[in-house]
Scaffold this active site. Structure first.
Site, PDB file in Angstrom:
ATOM      1  N   LYS A  85       0.805  -1.230   0.000  1.00  0.00           N
ATOM      2  CA  LYS A  85       0.000   0.000   0.000  1.00  0.00           C
ATOM      3  C   LYS A  85       0.838   1.280   0.000  1.00  0.00           C
ATOM      4  O   LYS A  85       0.427   2.286  -0.558  1.00  0.00           O
ATOM      5  CB  LYS A  85      -0.950   0.009   1.198  1.00  0.00           C
ATOM      6  CG  LYS A  85      -2.076  -0.992   1.030  1.00  0.00           C
ATOM      7  CD  LYS A  85      -3.320  -0.551   1.746  1.00  0.00           C
ATOM      8  CE  LYS A  85      -4.497  -1.416   1.353  1.00  0.00           C
ATOM      9  NZ  LYS A  85      -4.368  -2.798   1.837  1.00  0.00           N
ATOM     10  N   GLU A 107      -9.654   6.973   3.067  1.00  0.00           N
ATOM     11  CA  GLU A 107     -10.593   6.074   3.726  1.00  0.00           C
ATOM     12  C   GLU A 107      -9.782   4.876   4.187  1.00  0.00           C
ATOM     13  O   GLU A 107      -8.738   4.570   3.605  1.00  0.00           O
ATOM     14  CB  GLU A 107     -11.679   5.623   2.741  1.00  0.00           C
ATOM     15  CG  GLU A 107     -11.299   4.448   1.816  1.00  0.00           C
ATOM     16  CD  GLU A 107     -10.194   4.777   0.812  1.00  0.00           C
ATOM     17  OE1 GLU A 107      -9.942   5.973   0.566  1.00  0.00           O
ATOM     18  OE2 GLU A 107      -9.581   3.827   0.288  1.00  0.00           O
ATOM     19  N   SER A 373       1.641  -9.722  -0.809  1.00  0.00           N
ATOM     20  CA  SER A 373       1.299  -8.293  -0.746  1.00  0.00           C
ATOM     21  C   SER A 373       1.661  -7.647   0.587  1.00  0.00           C
ATOM     22  O   SER A 373       1.879  -6.441   0.645  1.00  0.00           O
ATOM     23  CB  SER A 373      -0.188  -8.112  -1.038  1.00  0.00           C
ATOM     24  OG  SER A 373      -0.972  -8.930  -0.194  1.00  0.00           O
TER      25      SER A 373
HETATM   26  C1  LIG Z   1      -5.204  -3.847   1.535  1.00  0.00           C
HETATM   27  C2  LIG Z   1      -4.461  -5.093   1.291  1.00  0.00           C
HETATM   28  C3  LIG Z   1      -4.821  -5.980   0.242  1.00  0.00           C
HETATM   29  C4  LIG Z   1      -6.018  -5.778  -0.630  1.00  0.00           C
HETATM   30  O1  LIG Z   1      -5.984  -4.664  -1.450  1.00  0.00           O
HETATM   31  P1  LIG Z   1      -5.755  -4.735  -3.011  1.00  0.00           P
HETATM   32  O2  LIG Z   1      -6.067  -3.348  -3.460  1.00  0.00           O
HETATM   33  O3  LIG Z   1      -6.690  -5.746  -3.577  1.00  0.00           O
HETATM   34  O4  LIG Z   1      -4.351  -5.101  -3.245  1.00  0.00           O
HETATM   35  C5  LIG Z   1      -4.034  -7.101   0.024  1.00  0.00           C
HETATM   36  N1  LIG Z   1      -2.969  -7.367   0.805  1.00  0.00           N
HETATM   37  C6  LIG Z   1      -2.605  -6.569   1.822  1.00  0.00           C
HETATM   38  C7  LIG Z   1      -1.424  -6.946   2.649  1.00  0.00           C
HETATM   39  C8  LIG Z   1      -3.326  -5.404   2.107  1.00  0.00           C
HETATM   40  O5  LIG Z   1      -2.957  -4.619   3.123  1.00  0.00           O
END
Ligand SMILES: *Cc1c(COP(=O)(O)O)cnc(C)c1O
Length: 393
Positions: A85, A107, A373
């Site tokens: 993010k 948000e 992610s």
């Molecule tokens: C917020 C988040 C997501 C989901 O958001 P996307 O916009 O679909 O990538 C996925 N993994 C993590 C670690 C997050 O913090």
């Protein structure tokens, strides 16, 4: 119709007239500022020295041995603040600053995007208001505290269920009310044009790096897998491979208690065309078009819509989307932790869980890239309470 605003039939700008000026200003500013070599150099410098990019592409040898395929993990979990993010929050905050805005708004649901935005605002000397549903404020006390420590103001929204959906609506309203001085930092590849394109651009660094890291190792990828909430980490890694026909792309949604029960957030698996948060996309809704309540063990995937580009990629079948359940995801989290010593975020564990289905179905040994992610530190409380703490057994 502004065709630039669409991905096939999805996207657009389904916003009140008062918000149109802000979107037009944003699009112009993005084109004027964010596409210059000067902006890119400044952003790249921050990504390298502040975020810690490039994130490694790690060959997971024990997971590879376990599954009988070569598994590479793109380590977004190693970024500053623990997830992908920050790539987007930092880039949007930098754009806000160059536009002369004094304050950023965001948000947040679980608080991850709020923390990333508050972090970027602290770094760049901007004021920051984070809109959060009342229920989430209570559930995510630690992230609320982090945001305050970073100097942000957390605005608790009492409406409706007090979750991400209401927080997003309130943030958009607050932005429209004071468009001159504020910049709305959106947290995923969602919302009205030009946001989905801007967020894809700022997250595409994941895919560009992964592609060049694979090339350096002489590896041709067969599959790239990512979890999909709004879809920003997925589009970030997919974007580099969309034109490579031999690379199969797989998005994994939150199947909750089962995509055939009412308790899931598997939008592309079960949704229908609709409008949410200023975009035409696929939405989980009832027969009257009312947005359905959604469930996932992972707060980051608990969203009843999806970015419009994913709706399109699903439509044209360039990307396959599948759902895995809470239980499947927690098994994958445990496996990755035990075999690799990496505790992935619960969101990312959805992508890892799909290996369980994909790997046995493949005839030839394949190269599979999974986008991790984020890291699981933020989820320890949920992990500890899952099945009364028995996960380690
Ligand atoms: C917020 C988040 C997501 C989901 O958001 P996307 O916009 O679909 O990538 C996925 N993994 C993590 C670690 C997050 O913090």
């Amino acid at each position: 119709m502004n065709t630039k605003a669409y991905f096939g039939k999805y996207g657009g700008q389904f916003v009140p007239e008062t918000a149109m000026n802000a979107l037009i200003e944003l699009e112009k500013a993005y084109e004027r500022i964010a596409t210059t070599a000067e902006f890119r150099a400044e952003l790249d410098d921050l990504l390298a020295h502040y975020v810690g990019r490039p994130s490694p592409l790690y060959y997971a040898s024990r997971l590879s041995e376990h599954y009988g395929h070569d598994i590479y993990l793109k380590r977004e979990d190693l970024n500053h603040t623990g997830a992908h993010k920050i790539n987007n929050a930092l880039a949007q905050a930098l754009l806000a600053k160059k536009m002369g805005k004094k304050k950023v708004l965001a948000e947040t649901g679980a608080g991850q995007h709020g923390v990333a935005t508050a972090t970027a605002a602290a770094l760049l000397g901007l004021e920051c208001d984070v809109y959060m549903g009342k229920c989430d404020v209570e559930r995510q006390a630690l992230n609320v505290y982090k945001m305050k420590l970073l100097g942000a103001n957390v605005v608790s929204i009492e409406d409706g269920l007090g979750t991400l959906k209401e927080a997003t609506t309130a943030a958009i309203q607050a932005w429209v009310n004071e468009i001159e001085t504020r910049f709305y930092v959106i947290g995923s590849a969602v919302g009205p044009h030009p946001y989905p394109k801007i967020v894809r651009d700022f997250q595409s660094v994941i895919g560009r790096e992964a592609k060049s890291q694979l090339k350096d190792r002489g590896v041709n990828p067969n599959y790239v897998i990512a979890c999909v909430g709004g879809g920003s980490n997925a589009i970030g890694i997919f974007s580099a491979f969309l034109d490579d026909e031999n690379v199969k792309l797989i998005g994994v949604e939150a199947g909750g208690l089962g995509a055939d029960t009412p308790y899931h957030a598997a939008t592309l698996t079960n949704g229908k065309d609709g409008v949410i948060h200023g975009m035409k996309t696929v939405v989980l809704q009832d027969e009257y078009g009312r947005i359905s309540p959604v469930h996932s063990i992972s707060a980051g995937l608990d969203y009843p819509g999806v970015g419009p580009e994913h709706a399109h990629l699903h439509d044209i079948r360039r990307v396959e989307y599948h759902a895995v359940t809470d239980d499947e995801c927690m098994e994958a989290l445990k496996l990755c932790t035990r075999l690799e010593g990496i505790i992935p975020a619960i969101e990312s564990s959805h992508a890892l869980a799909y290996l369980e289905k994909l790997c046995p179905s493949l005839k030839e040994r394949s190269n599979i890239v999974v986008n991790v992610s984020g890291r699981g530190d933020k989820d320890m409380h949920t992990i500890m309470n899952y099945k009364k703490g028995t996960i380690y057994g």
